[in-house]
Motif scaffolding. Structure first.
Motif, PDB file in Angstrom:
ATOM      1  N   THR A 183       0.833  -1.199   0.000  1.00 37.42           N
ATOM      2  CA  THR A 183       0.000   0.000   0.000  1.00 37.42           C
ATOM      3  C   THR A 183       0.870   1.253   0.000  1.00 37.42           C
ATOM      4  O   THR A 183       0.616   2.203  -0.762  1.00 37.42           O
ATOM      5  CB  THR A 183      -0.936   0.017   1.213  1.00 37.42           C
ATOM      6  N   ALA A 184       1.890   1.278   0.840  1.00 42.67           N
ATOM      7  CA  ALA A 184       2.784   2.442   0.899  1.00 42.67           C
ATOM      8  C   ALA A 184       3.482   2.654  -0.447  1.00 42.67           C
ATOM      9  O   ALA A 184       3.593   3.791  -0.924  1.00 42.67           O
ATOM     10  CB  ALA A 184       3.813   2.252   2.010  1.00 42.67           C
TER      11      ALA A 184
ATOM     12  N   LEU B  16     -11.635  -7.524  -7.725  1.00 42.83           N
ATOM     13  CA  LEU B  16     -10.401  -6.762  -7.556  1.00 42.83           C
ATOM     14  C   LEU B  16     -10.613  -5.299  -7.956  1.00 42.83           C
ATOM     15  O   LEU B  16     -10.156  -4.382  -7.265  1.00 42.83           O
ATOM     16  CB  LEU B  16      -9.274  -7.387  -8.378  1.00 42.83           C
ATOM     17  N   ILE B  17     -11.312  -5.077  -9.071  1.00 40.85           N
ATOM     18  CA  ILE B  17     -11.619  -3.707  -9.501  1.00 40.85           C
ATOM     19  C   ILE B  17     -12.422  -2.992  -8.412  1.00 40.85           C
ATOM     20  O   ILE B  17     -12.165  -1.827  -8.091  1.00 40.85           O
ATOM     21  CB  ILE B  17     -12.391  -3.717 -10.834  1.00 40.85           C
ATOM     22  N   ALA B  18     -13.395  -3.706  -7.843  1.00 40.23           N
ATOM     23  CA  ALA B  18     -14.211  -3.116  -6.776  1.00 40.23           C
ATOM     24  C   ALA B  18     -13.340  -2.715  -5.598  1.00 40.23           C
ATOM     25  O   ALA B  18     -13.543  -1.639  -4.999  1.00 40.23           O
ATOM     26  CB  ALA B  18     -15.279  -4.113  -6.331  1.00 40.23           C
ATOM     27  N   LYS B  19     -12.368  -3.547  -5.255  1.00 44.23           N
ATOM     28  CA  LYS B  19     -11.484  -3.240  -4.130  1.00 44.23           C
ATOM     29  C   LYS B  19     -10.573  -2.051  -4.435  1.00 44.23           C
ATOM     30  O   LYS B  19     -10.259  -1.255  -3.545  1.00 44.23           O
ATOM     31  CB  LYS B  19     -10.660  -4.477  -3.768  1.00 44.23           C
ATOM     32  N   ILE B  20     -10.144  -1.935  -5.684  1.00 45.69           N
ATOM     33  CA  ILE B  20      -9.304  -0.783  -6.064  1.00 45.69           C
ATOM     34  C   ILE B  20     -10.108   0.508  -5.964  1.00 45.69           C
ATOM     35  O   ILE B  20      -9.632   1.523  -5.449  1.00 45.69           O
ATOM     36  CB  ILE B  20      -8.736  -0.973  -7.489  1.00 45.69           C
ATOM     37  N   TYR B  21     -11.345   0.458  -6.441  1.00 46.13           N
ATOM     38  CA  TYR B  21     -12.191   1.655  -6.334  1.00 46.13           C
ATOM     39  C   TYR B  21     -12.464   2.012  -4.876  1.00 46.13           C
ATOM     40  O   TYR B  21     -12.566   3.201  -4.534  1.00 46.13           O
ATOM     41  CB  TYR B  21     -13.505   1.449  -7.085  1.00 46.13           C
ATOM     42  N   TYR B  22     -12.571   1.016  -4.039  1.00 44.22           N
ATOM     43  CA  TYR B  22     -12.844   1.261  -2.614  1.00 44.22           C
ATOM     44  C   TYR B  22     -11.604   1.789  -1.892  1.00 44.22           C
ATOM     45  O   TYR B  22     -11.615   2.868  -1.302  1.00 44.22           O
ATOM     46  CB  TYR B  22     -13.329  -0.033  -1.958  1.00 44.22           C
ATOM     47  N   GLY B  23     -10.525   1.033  -1.950  1.00 40.74           N
ATOM     48  CA  GLY B  23      -9.367   1.351  -1.128  1.00 40.74           C
ATOM     49  C   GLY B  23      -8.417   2.364  -1.711  1.00 40.74           C
ATOM     50  O   GLY B  23      -7.750   3.088  -0.968  1.00 40.74           O
ATOM     51  N   ASP B  24      -8.349   2.447  -3.041  1.00 41.22           N
ATOM     52  CA  ASP B  24      -7.335   3.285  -3.676  1.00 41.22           C
ATOM     53  C   ASP B  24      -7.908   4.539  -4.338  1.00 41.22           C
ATOM     54  O   ASP B  24      -7.417   5.640  -4.110  1.00 41.22           O
ATOM     55  CB  ASP B  24      -6.559   2.470  -4.720  1.00 41.22           C
ATOM     56  N   ILE B  25      -8.935   4.361  -5.143  1.00 38.68           N
ATOM     57  CA  ILE B  25      -9.513   5.507  -5.862  1.00 38.68           C
ATOM     58  C   ILE B  25     -10.568   6.216  -5.035  1.00 38.68           C
ATOM     59  O   ILE B  25     -10.903   7.365  -5.283  1.00 38.68           O
ATOM     60  CB  ILE B  25     -10.076   5.050  -7.229  1.00 38.68           C
ATOM     61  N   LYS B  26     -11.092   5.551  -4.026  1.00 36.29           N
ATOM     62  CA  LYS B  26     -12.083   6.122  -3.101  1.00 36.29           C
ATOM     63  C   LYS B  26     -13.380   6.500  -3.804  1.00 36.29           C
ATOM     64  O   LYS B  26     -14.023   7.488  -3.448  1.00 36.29           O
ATOM     65  CB  LYS B  26     -11.523   7.365  -2.389  1.00 36.29           C
ATOM     66  N   ASN B  27     -13.772   5.714  -4.779  1.00 37.00           N
ATOM     67  CA  ASN B  27     -15.028   5.950  -5.482  1.00 37.00           C
ATOM     68  C   ASN B  27     -15.999   4.846  -5.074  1.00 37.00           C
ATOM     69  O   ASN B  27     -16.011   3.759  -5.646  1.00 37.00           O
ATOM     70  CB  ASN B  27     -14.796   5.952  -7.001  1.00 37.00           C
TER      71      ASN B  27
END
Length: 478
Positions: free
Chosen positions: A279-280, A355-366
């Protein structure tokens, strides 16, 4: 009479200005009028008349008006207080040259009159008078930046239909530009809300959004260290930091220094945790940090020692993972989505939609996009509880997005969250985690008293708005 007035003027007053407000977006943190003796330089042309400037008879009458109106304000007899307040204020607006409560009392009286009338013209006139009182206070005592924050606060919570949001935003900015990290605490939550909305709807530049987001971060850090107004800062901490963190999904908004300071601190506390290491690494990459920096050297070494995974075979998935690892979230999502569209294997569709859902949640914040892809994953594998677990987390994390971080609007997001956790429990693979989350969030639901006050019954249907926009079942924590 003079001795009574002098004794009266020495008392410490805290104005009860905002007791009737119902916040729309955050819990209202009211400005507290603190005791502060100010020596007003006396010059012949100073427009702020004091009691000592008056002749004996006029001074006696004005002192009496000050005493009598104040007693009526204390008992909230505002209509009776008004003519006496006018006599006191318009004759000697600076009172004894030190106190300022007469301005607060006038504002309280006109707010009461504003709330009591439905006449649009009268409402507008009352607001004009309130602003004029604020301006007179500046004329008498200065504190222009503080008063700009007070005006913006009042417009935001009480008089939104009297002025544009852009004007409120500009007023808040004028206070922040002068006071910086020492900006008054009551500015932080409403300004953060407006700022966040403006960034996300692209009505201000990313550069401006980043500049003022960092101002708010600095103000929160300073306020928490100050030891003052601790209850107010506790409310702020439940709201503003989460709203600001959600802006991390906007590329270029925060500087490399922001990401380095925040995520390297977490890494240094957990130097062998692979999830934290990755993450870092992604966050610093997203923040355009120099790949040759000492921080990246540490992260690469930690990845090598703790996070080795066999690389995927050459192809679109390899490129997608490389983009994601390097913090190129949007590019990675597009690549994963393209792979999903092209593959015919449902298990792979499930895996990469999730995985896309997790990226939008944790990284893109959408959050809406995250739910969209989680629901696609659920279609790919109806027996899996993982998509519903993720959606539940999205809802449970929305307290600061849909409310103040505490209180009714933030509590009711737990209802649809628990709906999703209950649905996830049907999958033995995630049932234990789902039950743990239910226990965790059950305690944050509204209580019986809360729903009773709103004439809502436990077990009835209720539609939670905000981005969630779902019908759920009313429950109580007790």
């Amino acid at each position: 009479m003079k001795s009574i007035v002098l004794k009266f003027l020495s008392v410490f007053f805290i104005a009860a200005l905002f007791s009737n407000c119902t916040p729309k977006t955050q819990e209202v943190i009211v400005p507290v009028v603190e005791e502060e003796k100010i020596v007003r330089p006396k010059t012949p042309d100073n427009p702020c008349t004091t009691l000592s400037d008056l002749n004996g008879y006029e001074r006696e009458n004005t002192e009496t008006a000050y005493v009598l109106y104040k007693d009526l304000v204390k008992t909230k007899e505002f209509e009776k207080a008004l003519p006496l307040w006018k006599k006191a204020y318009y004759t000697a607006p600076a009172a004894n040259g030190s106190i300022k409560y007469q301005f607060e009392d006038g504002i309280a009286i006109y707010k009461h009159l504003y709330n009591e009338t439905s006449d649009v013209n009268l409402k507008s006139a009352y607001v004009d008078t309130i602003i004029a009182i604020y301006d007179k206070r500046i004329e008498c005592y200065g504190e222009r930046a503080y008063i700009a924050g007070r005006k913006a606060f009042d417009y935001y919570y009480y008089f939104q239909n009297q002025i544009s949001e852009d004007s409120i935003y500009a007023l808040f900015k004028s206070a922040i530009d002068v006071k910086g990290e020492k900006v008054d605490y009551f500015v932080v939550n409403p300004f953060t809300k407006i700022l966040s909305d403006k960034v996300l709807n692209q009505s201000i530049t990313v550069e401006e959004g980043g500049f003022y987001a960092q101002k708010m971060i600095d103000a929160i850090a300073y306020g928490n260290k100050s030891g003052k107004n601790q209850e107010a800062w506790s409310i702020i901490n439940d709201y503003a930091p989460s709203r600001l963190e959600n802006l991390e999904g906007v590329k270029g908004l925060f500087s490399c220094q922001y990401y380095d300071k925040k995520y390297m601190q977490v890494f240094n506390e957990n130097p062998e945790d692979c999830e934290i290491i990755n993450t870092a690494y992604r966050r610093l990459s997203w923040g355009n940090c120099d790949k040759e920096s000492a921080s990246f050297d540490l992260l690469r070494m930690a990845k090598k020692e703790n996070c080795y995974t066999p690389p995927p075979p050459p192809g679109p998935l390899k490129l997608a993972y490389e983009a994601y690892t390097e913090g190129n979230y949007i590019e990675a999502v597009d690549m994963f989505a393209k792979f999903v569209d092209e593959t015919q294997e449902e298990d792979k569709k499930f895996k990469y939609n999730l995985l896309i859902a997790k990226i939008y949640y944790g990284d893109i914040k959408n959050f809406p996009k995250s739910r969209q892809y989680a629901l696609k994953a659920a279609e790919n594998n109806p027996s899996s509880g993982e998509p519903y677990l993720l959606i539940g987390k999205l809802y449970a994390s929305s307290g600061p997005l849909c409310g103040p971080g505490r209180g009714w609007d933030s509590q009711i997001v737990t209802w649809p969250a628990i709906d999703m956790f209950e649905k996830a429990k049907s999958d033995p693979m995630v049932a234990s985690e789902a039950q743990k989350l239910i226990r965790t969030y059950w305690q944050y639901m509204p209580k019986k008293e809360d729903i009773f006050q709103r004439t809502i019954k436990a077990g009835s249907n209720f539609k939670v708005g905000c981005w969630i926009n779902r019908t759920t079942v009313v429950r109580t924590a007790d």
